[in-house]
Design a protein around this motif. Structure first.
Motif, short mmCIF file in Angstrom:
data_model
loop_
_atom_site.label_atom_id
_atom_site.label_comp_id
_atom_site.label_asym_id
_atom_site.label_seq_id
_atom_site.Cartn_x
_atom_site.Cartn_y
_atom_site.Cartn_z
N GLU A 143 0.82 -1.22 0.00
CA GLU A 143 0.00 0.00 0.00
C GLU A 143 0.85 1.26 0.00
O GLU A 143 0.60 2.22 0.74
N LYS A 170 -4.84 -11.20 0.14
CA LYS A 170 -5.01 -9.90 0.81
C LYS A 170 -6.46 -9.42 0.65
O LYS A 170 -7.07 -8.96 1.62
N LYS A 171 -6.98 -9.54 -0.58
CA LYS A 171 -8.37 -9.12 -0.82
C LYS A 171 -9.34 -9.92 0.05
O LYS A 171 -10.27 -9.36 0.64
N ASN A 172 -9.12 -11.24 0.11
CA ASN A 172 -10.01 -12.09 0.91
C ASN A 172 -9.97 -11.69 2.39
O ASN A 172 -11.02 -11.62 3.05
N LEU A 173 -8.77 -11.43 2.90
CA LEU A 173 -8.64 -11.09 4.32
C LEU A 173 -9.30 -9.73 4.61
O LEU A 173 -9.91 -9.54 5.65
N LYS A 174 -9.16 -8.81 3.65
CA LYS A 174 -9.80 -7.49 3.82
C LYS A 174 -11.31 -7.63 3.86
O LYS A 174 -11.97 -6.99 4.68
N GLN A 175 -11.83 -8.48 2.96
CA GLN A 175 -13.29 -8.69 2.92
C GLN A 175 -13.80 -9.27 4.24
O GLN A 175 -14.91 -9.00 4.66
N ASN A 198 -12.58 -8.56 7.01
CA ASN A 198 -12.38 -7.58 8.06
C ASN A 198 -11.31 -7.98 9.07
O ASN A 198 -11.38 -7.62 10.25
N ASP A 205 -7.89 -7.83 11.05
CA ASP A 205 -7.10 -6.71 11.54
C ASP A 205 -5.98 -6.35 10.53
O ASP A 205 -5.26 -7.21 10.05
N GLY A 206 -5.85 -5.04 10.25
CA GLY A 206 -4.92 -4.57 9.23
C GLY A 206 -3.48 -5.00 9.45
O GLY A 206 -2.76 -5.33 8.50
N ILE A 260 -3.04 -8.54 8.37
CA ILE A 260 -3.02 -8.63 6.90
C ILE A 260 -1.65 -8.25 6.37
O ILE A 260 -1.06 -8.95 5.55
N LYS A 261 -1.12 -7.14 6.88
CA LYS A 261 0.19 -6.66 6.41
C LYS A 261 1.26 -7.71 6.60
O LYS A 261 2.05 -8.00 5.70
#
Lengths: 110, 144
Positions: free
Chosen positions: A64, B23-28, B30, B32-33, B36-37
């Motif tokens: 990002e 990453k997209k799946n984990l974001k969907q 929700n 924790d950021g 994900i990182k």
């Protein structure tokens, strides 16, 4: 500072990813090693590099990052530009060296 | 929740696409950021290692309420000395791969620093198996 403003002030070329130019730059990271960027760069930083291939956009997107600046007048291939558009990562260029452009960005953002 | 991906050795144009999808799946979901990182860094390095070193591989991602478990299996040369491979700066990548900015010998340490649990086993001449587990400690996810 917005990427668009940074690009204006430094006379950067915009190759692609124009949909991301309203993002704010919060510092920068200067490296040509992809794992170094993966390990140490932070979200919303500007990445300064000589690398011009497609994986640069993948790394910038995964981390990002706010934008990629390609230095030394090197130019990205058309598929890299397409990728920057798809990922909304502004892909910028300068004829200056990494040292020079990093110095200028540092003095603007510090 | 299961996802399976095939990775083709040498195909750098596709390197990172699995990491991007996960990453997209984990974001969907929700997640924790910060989780994900970390997961994305560890997975990207493991994915690139298959592309850079192996003939082919599979990535199986399992997302549970409290953790993500990623299993990467490749058919490839294997790693003779995993301890040595973990050292920062050690690399067996080809000059072509290094020119792209890969193969700096930082990938495995990135994987270690960004995984809650990391297990690597390998058979020389056969392949390598990598298991990454990251926990959603502070914030379990709902898989409905």
């Amino acid at each position: 500072m917005k990427i668009s403003e940074l690009a204006d002030r430094l006379g950067l070329i915009l190759y692609g990813g124009s949909s991301g130019i309203d993002k704010d730059a919060e510092g920068g990271y200067c490296s040509d090693l992809l794992s170094d960027v993966m390990g140490h760069a932070h979200a919303n930083q500007v990445w300064i590099t000589v690398q011009t291939h497609k994986n640069v956009i993948a790394v910038a997107s995964l981390k990002e990052l706010a934008a990629v600046i390609i230095v030394q007048g090197l130019e990205p291939a058309p598929e890299v530009i397409v990728q920057s558009e798809a990922e909304n990562i502004p892909l910028l260029g300068t004829s200056e060296s990494a040292f020079e452009i990093a110095g200028k960005i540092y003095s603007i953002l510090k | 929740m299961f996802f399976e991906y095939s990775i083709e050795g040498g195909n750098f144009a596709q390197a990172g696409s699995t990491s991007s999808q996960v990453k997209k799946n984990l974001k969907q979901l929700n997640v924790d950021g910060s989780v994900i990182k970390r997961t994305v860094v560890a997975l990207y390095e493991a994915e690139v290692n298959i592309v850079a070193h192996a003939f082919r591989g599979t990535i199986i991602v399992e997302i549970m309420e409290d953790k993500i478990h990623i299993l990467l299996n490749d058919e490839g040369p294997g790693i003779p000395d995993i301890g040595k491979a973990m050292e920062i700066g050690f690399s067996t990548a080809s000059p072509e791969v290094r020119e792209m900015g890969f193969g700096a010998g930082m990938g495995l340490s990135n994987m270690k620093n960004n995984s809650d649990e990391l297990h690597i086993s390998s058979k020389v001449g056969q392949g390598t198996r990598v298991e990454i587990t990251n926990y959603f400690q502070a914030k379990p996810v709902s898989l409905q």
